[in-house]
Design an enzyme around this catalytic site. Structure first.
Site, PDB file in Angstrom:
ATOM      1  N   GLY A  66       0.831  -1.191   0.000  1.00 23.22           N
ATOM      2  CA  GLY A  66       0.000   0.000   0.000  1.00 23.22           C
ATOM      3  C   GLY A  66       0.865   1.240   0.000  1.00 23.22           C
ATOM      4  O   GLY A  66       2.093   1.167   0.104  1.00 23.22           O
ATOM      5  N   GLY A 114       0.005  -5.243   0.166  1.00 24.04           N
ATOM      6  CA  GLY A 114      -1.207  -5.096  -0.632  1.00 24.04           C
ATOM      7  C   GLY A 114      -1.223  -5.955  -1.874  1.00 24.04           C
ATOM      8  O   GLY A 114      -2.293  -6.370  -2.336  1.00 24.04           O
ATOM      9  N   GLU A 137       5.538  -6.437   7.298  1.00 25.44           N
ATOM     10  CA  GLU A 137       5.006  -5.347   8.112  1.00 25.44           C
ATOM     11  C   GLU A 137       5.594  -5.232   9.516  1.00 25.44           C
ATOM     12  O   GLU A 137       5.598  -4.151  10.099  1.00 25.44           O
ATOM     13  CB  GLU A 137       3.477  -5.482   8.202  1.00 25.44           C
ATOM     14  CG  GLU A 137       2.741  -5.191   6.904  1.00 25.44           C
ATOM     15  CD  GLU A 137       2.720  -6.373   5.940  1.00 25.44           C
ATOM     16  OE1 GLU A 137       2.211  -6.223   4.823  1.00 25.44           O
ATOM     17  OE2 GLU A 137       3.220  -7.462   6.319  1.00 25.44           O
ATOM     18  N   ASP A 145      -1.639  -7.509   7.175  1.00 24.66           N
ATOM     19  CA  ASP A 145      -3.076  -7.364   6.967  1.00 24.66           C
ATOM     20  C   ASP A 145      -3.510  -7.926   5.612  1.00 24.66           C
ATOM     21  O   ASP A 145      -2.988  -8.941   5.174  1.00 24.66           O
ATOM     22  CB  ASP A 145      -3.482  -5.894   7.137  1.00 24.66           C
ATOM     23  CG  ASP A 145      -2.907  -4.972   6.076  1.00 24.66           C
ATOM     24  OD1 ASP A 145      -1.846  -5.297   5.490  1.00 24.66           O
ATOM     25  OD2 ASP A 145      -3.514  -3.910   5.825  1.00 24.66           O
TER      26      ASP A 145
END
Length: 359
Positions: A66, A114, A137, A145
């Site tokens: 992202g 992402g 992350e 996520d």
């Protein structure tokens, strides 16, 4: 006029989605998520579209994640832009997870964060010799996520937890071995593969056409390096807490265990504990939407916490790679702090699937 961030069109019987931010390694923006979502919703009921093909423009990688810098800038303020991004991205992840038509994702090059969220729901996931997969992350104070709480604990043994905590970067052979990818093809053959899919789907039924085309282009990669460490992963990452995993690695003392411990000692203690709980809860869930609601709660809070803003500063902005985590020890991250991160959001602020997908 600048070129669109996402190119969507119908070719043959294929709905094509091409990520088009090559200078940013196709890092996702809120607008990109909304553009892809709109196209997928439009194609769901279109009989001319038999399958979806996800790929990227240029040669620098599928999707690096992202727009992390935007998330950190938002997190340092009121966090609204970050929450809008997560809400749109997670709705796209959920749409892809239950999409009624076959999806083919070309994971050629960097596939992280992402990009994992876009590719993992696909029925067919094509890795190449250029593929580098990771959920990195914990190194920037975020968390794995985009469905990581669902996909990672469903990998063989403790491999998903190992990937989540260490942020390990794996190549195509390991992607196949761990079920991250379904097929392997040489990057030089990818354009021909895509064209063959378009031509086959113009006439044939979707699944039959895809499964006829793919074997014509797939190859066998070199042996998977992770195979030599699967037993160690399953044994050393089996503890009931992150502290127990650290203790097991320290007690083992072997070369591989020592390397993992060295890596883990650079990660955010808060994020490691968040990821551990996230995967444990996700493993027990039976509805992908419940997982995404959990991850939205985490994201809405973590993005405004010190470790994420500091991690982005250290890794992406200043690039000194010396984040100062707070707390800086596992023991300093309390269960009460984790409870607050995972707690339900106020009424009206929870994540929900797209209206079109709600019962």
């Amino acid at each position: 006029m600048s070129e669109a961030e996402v190119l969507t069109r119908i070719e043959g019987g294929v709905g094509r989605v091409t990520l088009n931010r090559p200078a940013a390694l196709h890092a996702l923006t809120t607008n990109m998520c909304r553009l892809i979502t709109a196209a997928l919703l439009d194609w769901r009921g279109n009989p001319a579209v038999k399958a979806i093909l996800l790929d990227h423009a240029g040669e620098r990688g599928f999707c690096a994640g992202g727009d992390i810098r935007m998330l950190a800038e938002s997190g340092a303020g009121d966090g609204r832009a970050a929450r809008e991004f997560f809400h749109a991205e997670y709705r796209l992840n959920h749409l892809l997870f239950g999409y009624p038509k076959p999806v083919v994702a070309i994971m050629d090059g960097v596939t992280m964060g992402g990009g994992v969220g876009l590719s993992m729901p696909a029925r067919y996931r094509i890795a190449t010799e250029r593929t580098t997969y990771a959920m990195p992350e914990t190194g920037i104070g975020l968390f794995p996520d985009v469905g990581g709480g669902w996909y990672l604990p469903r990998k063989p043994g403790k491999a998903g937890l190992w990937l989540a905590l260490t942020g390990a970067r794996i190549k195509a052979a390991d992607c196949l071995a761990l079920g991250v990818a379904t097929h392997y093809a040489l990057s030089a053959n990818i354009e021909a593969l895509k064209q063959a899919l378009v031509e086959a789907l113009a006439d044939g039924e979707a699944v039959d056409a895809i499964e006829t085309v793919l074997p014509q282009f797939t190859a066998n990669p070199d042996p998977a390096p992770v195979a030599a460490h699967r037993a160690e992963i399953d044994r050393l990452f089996a503890g009931p807490s992150v502290e127990a995993i650290f203790a097991a690695l320290e007690a083992d003392g072997g070369e591989w265990a020592t390397a993992q411990l060295k890596t883990l000692n650079t990660k955010s203690p808060q994020t490691m504990k968040v990821a551990f709980r996230q995967l444990a809860l996700g493993a027990a869930m039976t509805d992908f939407a419940d997982n995404m609601a959990m991850e939205y709660r985490i994201g809405a809070r973590v993005v405004q916490k010190h470790d994420f803003i500091e991690g982005v500063r250290a890794v992406i902005v200043d690039k000194d790679n010396s984040p100062r985590w707070r707390p800086d020890t596992l023991e300093g991250v309390t269960e009460a702090q984790l409870d607050e991160i995972f707690a339900p959001l106020p009424p009206g602020e929870e994540w929900t699937p797209l209206p079109e997908l709600q019962a």
